[in-house]
Write a protein that holds these residues in place. Structure first.
Motif, PDB file in Angstrom:
ATOM      1  N   ALA A  29       0.821  -1.200   0.000  1.00  0.00           N
ATOM      2  CA  ALA A  29       0.000   0.000   0.000  1.00  0.00           C
ATOM      3  C   ALA A  29       0.860   1.257   0.000  1.00  0.00           C
ATOM      4  O   ALA A  29       0.445   2.301  -0.472  1.00  0.00           O
ATOM      5  CB  ALA A  29      -0.918   0.006   1.218  1.00  0.00           C
ATOM      6  N   THR A 240      -5.318  -2.659  -2.151  1.00  0.00           N
ATOM      7  CA  THR A 240      -4.792  -1.776  -1.124  1.00  0.00           C
ATOM      8  C   THR A 240      -5.830  -0.688  -0.861  1.00  0.00           C
ATOM      9  O   THR A 240      -6.899  -0.655  -1.485  1.00  0.00           O
ATOM     10  CB  THR A 240      -3.474  -1.130  -1.591  1.00  0.00           C
ATOM     11  N   ALA A 241      -5.497   0.240   0.044  1.00  0.00           N
ATOM     12  CA  ALA A 241      -6.426   1.326   0.351  1.00  0.00           C
ATOM     13  C   ALA A 241      -6.600   2.282  -0.832  1.00  0.00           C
ATOM     14  O   ALA A 241      -7.596   3.002  -0.907  1.00  0.00           O
ATOM     15  CB  ALA A 241      -5.924   2.095   1.576  1.00  0.00           C
ATOM     16  N   LYS A 242      -5.643   2.263  -1.761  1.00  0.00           N
ATOM     17  CA  LYS A 242      -5.697   3.158  -2.914  1.00  0.00           C
ATOM     18  C   LYS A 242      -6.288   2.417  -4.106  1.00  0.00           C
ATOM     19  O   LYS A 242      -5.635   1.558  -4.703  1.00  0.00           O
ATOM     20  CB  LYS A 242      -4.301   3.663  -3.257  1.00  0.00           C
TER      21      LYS A 242
END
Length: 310
Positions: A29, A240-242
């Motif tokens: 991430a 991932t968070a993105k």
């Protein structure tokens, strides 16, 4: 270097490796992901087509692969070669004459060869199929690669390229026959030098789709070179968070001759699909610590020291 091995089948020799990180986003991430890359040598125009024959070149972050169909009598020279490079002749009747720094060797084919830095030449009296492997530091070859643009920038998660220690006996031409009997518990036929670790697998039939081995490598690429049959490379990237980092799964068919370059952090497995004679070579630059720790796996381990990890 850490390798997740939680998804290997119990009869896979890699199931005995020390566990790496879990198959998850981990630190990805923070660093994002690099792209995969493929080269179908048999279906595209060669980068070199001259009196020596046809040569296709493609690369990963740290390595360059030169696949050649050589004409009889062809000679391939390197002048002022900056480091060790590899010659692989998987065909039985492709003899070669090798010269480097005053040393001369004649081989019948079916060989794995480590060539030293400096001036060298490879001559093929009958021509034939050969593969040469060079480090990223050979800029003249890197510029010719079909996928050079993919590696114009350093890919994430891959540290700077650091070669392994020099052999205590010094640089020289080192020739190893591929005629190595299979041993239960050993993973293929594996050699290493200062720049590469190469695993030449034995020919096999189609792989059982219910016994695959998805795993990932934290901080290095894998090059899978197909010299026989056909392989489907399956890749998946963790979320991932993105969301901008998310990638679609890949299921890429690569008939021989071809390479698939698998980036760090991607979950991957390869399935051979031809009825027979599937031949794969796994290539890593620099060598891997985890494989080097396995007793008996690296066939020339006594010739090359292992550096401290980290």
């Amino acid at each position: 270097m850490a390798t997740a091995n939680t998804m290997y089948t119990s009869d896979d020799p890699r199931s005995k490796l020390a566990s790496g990180s879990a198959v998850s986003g981990g630190t990805a991430a923070l660093k994002g992901f690099g792209a995969s890359s493929y080269a179908l040598f048999g279906e595209t125009a060669p980068q070199i087509d001259d009196e020596t024959g046809k040569t296709w070149l493609a690369r990963g972050q740290n390595f360059i692969i030169a696949y050649t169909l050589a004409k009889p009598g062809a000679t391939f020279e390197r002048r002022g070669q900056v480091d060790e490079y590899v010659l692989l002749i998987e065909e039985q009747d492709v003899p070669a004459t090798l010269s480097a720094n005053g040393q001369n060797e004649s081989i019948p084919g079916f060989s794995f060869v480590i060539m030293p830095p400096g001036d060298s030449s490879i001559t093929l009296p009958k021509g034939g199929e050969i593969v040469r492997m060079f480090s990223r530091d050979n800029e003249d070859l890197a510029a010719l690669c079909s996928n050079a643009a993919v590696y114009a920038q350093q890919h994430p998660n891959i540290p700077p390229f650091v070669k392994w220690p020099e052999p205590p006996a010094g640089y020289k031409i080192r020739v190893y026959s591929l005629d190595v009997p299979e041993v239960q518990g050993r993973f293929g036929r594996m050699w290493r030098c200062t720049t590469f670790m190469v695993n030449v697998f034995y020919p096999v039939g189609p792989r059982d789709p219910e016994a695959l081995s998805p795993h990932h490598h934290d901080d290095f690429e894998q090059c899978s070179l197909a010299l026989g049959g056909s392989y489907t490379h399956h890749l998946r990237w963790p979320w991932t968070a993105k969301q901008s980092e998310w990638r679609e799964d890949e299921h890429v068919v690569c008939p021989a001759p071809s390479i698939g370059v698998i980036p760090a952090k991607s979950i991957h497995t390869s399935a051979c699909t031809a009825p027979e004679d599937n031949r794969l070579v796994d290539i890593f630059a620099p060598p891997r610590h985890d494989f080097s720790k396995m007793e008996g796996w690296v066939l020339n381990a006594d010739e090359y020291p292992v550096p401290p990890e980290g």
